[in-house]
Design an enzyme around this catalytic site. Structure first.
Site, short mmCIF file in Angstrom:
data_model
loop_
_atom_site.label_atom_id
_atom_site.label_comp_id
_atom_site.label_asym_id
_atom_site.label_seq_id
_atom_site.Cartn_x
_atom_site.Cartn_y
_atom_site.Cartn_z
N MET A 22 2.78 -9.31 -1.05
CA MET A 22 2.24 -8.77 0.20
C MET A 22 0.73 -8.62 0.08
O MET A 22 0.22 -8.24 -0.97
CB MET A 22 2.87 -7.43 0.51
CG MET A 22 4.31 -7.58 0.92
SD MET A 22 4.97 -6.04 1.57
CE MET A 22 6.61 -6.60 1.99
N SER A 23 0.04 -8.96 1.16
CA SER A 23 -1.42 -8.88 1.19
C SER A 23 -1.86 -8.80 2.63
O SER A 23 -1.27 -9.45 3.51
CB SER A 23 -2.03 -10.13 0.54
OG SER A 23 -3.41 -10.23 0.86
N GLN A 50 -18.20 -5.77 -1.85
CA GLN A 50 -17.32 -6.57 -2.69
C GLN A 50 -17.00 -7.93 -2.08
O GLN A 50 -16.22 -8.69 -2.65
CB GLN A 50 -16.05 -5.80 -3.06
CG GLN A 50 -15.07 -5.59 -1.92
CD GLN A 50 -13.95 -4.63 -2.33
OE1 GLN A 50 -14.15 -3.45 -2.55
NE2 GLN A 50 -12.74 -5.16 -2.44
N HIS A 59 0.84 -1.21 0.00
CA HIS A 59 0.00 0.00 0.00
C HIS A 59 0.87 1.26 0.00
O HIS A 59 0.57 2.24 -0.67
CB HIS A 59 -0.90 0.02 1.24
CG HIS A 59 -1.91 -1.08 1.32
ND1 HIS A 59 -1.87 -2.05 2.30
CD2 HIS A 59 -2.98 -1.39 0.55
CE1 HIS A 59 -2.88 -2.89 2.14
NE2 HIS A 59 -3.58 -2.51 1.08
P1 AMP Z 1 -6.57 -3.72 -0.64
O1 AMP Z 1 -6.41 -2.98 0.64
O2 AMP Z 1 -6.16 -5.15 -0.57
O3 AMP Z 1 -7.95 -3.52 -1.24
O4 AMP Z 1 -5.56 -3.07 -1.67
C1 AMP Z 1 -5.60 -1.69 -1.92
C2 AMP Z 1 -4.72 -1.39 -3.09
O5 AMP Z 1 -3.39 -1.82 -2.81
C3 AMP Z 1 -5.13 -2.15 -4.38
O6 AMP Z 1 -4.96 -1.28 -5.49
C4 AMP Z 1 -4.16 -3.29 -4.40
O7 AMP Z 1 -3.93 -3.79 -5.71
C5 AMP Z 1 -2.92 -2.66 -3.83
N1 AMP Z 1 -2.02 -3.67 -3.31
C6 AMP Z 1 -2.30 -4.63 -2.40
N2 AMP Z 1 -1.24 -5.43 -2.19
C7 AMP Z 1 -0.25 -4.96 -2.99
C8 AMP Z 1 1.10 -5.37 -3.24
N3 AMP Z 1 1.64 -6.43 -2.64
N4 AMP Z 1 1.82 -4.66 -4.13
C9 AMP Z 1 1.27 -3.59 -4.78
N5 AMP Z 1 0.01 -3.16 -4.58
C10 AMP Z 1 -0.74 -3.83 -3.70
#
Ligand code: AMP
Length: 283
Positions: free
Chosen positions: A184-185, A61, A37
């Protein structure tokens, strides 16, 4: 850094910024922030004068059996990270304000929303497109950034932005990975230690596919088979989908033709945890 929860206040701030010629940048997230992020903030910080990070776990979602209730949340930690990385505003609306009882409108992107995630998470992209359209109308950004980690989501949102004439520049930022390759997640926090070790196979599999294409393999089935064998080798990972697709339409490709933009995308389950990842094979 300001924390704004009111939609009305956010719209007034956006109007004032636009009135004074300030470019607004938007980074939409569901919070539980990590360096992926932060890389999105870094990607557009120099392209805008007002950098807005939104944190909103968007109920629409998530499917009825998905992890909305247990999705990880830690606002205090998120605010500290956002401050450290130069966000000017953190926008944290309440779900009941974003979706008041009589709301009846949603955004449906057809085509690119249908395969892969669309098959396994019906309604997911409708929720994503709707919330991002709403954020565009509330934060009024000139530029917004999304991660390649969610490659199909990025393609859906590009389509929506173009089809609905949103006057927003869309930036896609590369995937940020752990040292061992795992993308990363926020959901990685669900992984038990033994799952976390097994999860490395996802990156190894995608890398095998990418190396094969770099070495001249142009048959998607052969490329896919290499990745599949590596990812499923120990039996700990169950593959929902693993597909070699056109990077814009997310349709399956025939032979990987020179110059075509092609990626390999996967969704897997490790124990109770669902993870997605992808790698650009060409283009
Ligand atoms: P999220 O909080 O999972 O909905 O992600 C929010 C934003 O961060 C989205 O545009 C995701 O694609 C991006 N994002 C999440 N994980 C990563 C990562 N490991 N590398 C780059 N962008 C990420």
């Amino acid at each position: 850094m300001r924390i704004v929860s009111s939609i009305r206040d956010m719209q007034r701030i956006a109007d004032d910024a636009r009135g004074s010629g300030t470019r607004i940048g938007l980074v939409p997230t569901m919070g539980f922030l990590h360096p992926g992020h932060m890389s999105l903030l870094d990607a557009i910080r120099n392209d805008c004068g007002l950098l807005v990070l939104s944190i909103f776990v968007n109920p629409t979602q998530f499917g009825p059996t998905e992890d909305f209730d247990r999705y990880p949340r830690d606002l205090e930690r998120d605010l500290a990270m956002a401050r450290e990385h130069g966000a000017d505003i953190v926008f944290t609306p309440a779900a009941e304000d974003m979706y008041p009882p009589r709301h009846q409108t949603s955004v449906l992107v057809e085509g690119v929303s249908a395969p892969l995630e669309g098959e396994f998470r019906p309604g997911h992209f409708r929720g994503v497109a709707t919330i991002v359209a709403k954020f565009f109308n509330i934060v009024k950004p000139h530029i917004a950034v999304f991660g390649q980690k969610d490659a199909q989501q990025a393609a859906v949102l590009r389509r929506m932005t173009s089809d609905l004439n949103f006057d927003v520049d869309i930036v896609i930022a590369p995937i940020v990975r752990e040292p061992d390759g795992l993308a990363m997640s926020s959901r990685n926090t669900y992984l038990r230690p033994e799952d976390r070790t097994e999860a490395r196979a996802i990156y190894r599999g995608l890398m095998l596919a990418a190396s094969a294409v770099a070495a001249g393999q142009d048959a998607p089935a052969a490329v896919r088979a290499l990745a599949l064998e590596e990812i499923t080798r120990t039996g700990a990972i169950v593959v929902e989908y693993l597909r070699v697709v056109d990077a814009e339409t997310f349709e399956d490709v025939g032979d990987i033709l020179p110059g075509a933009r092609v990626l390999i995308a996967t969704a897997v389950r490790i124990g109770a945890t669902r993870l997605i990842d992808n790698m650009i094979l060409q283009g």
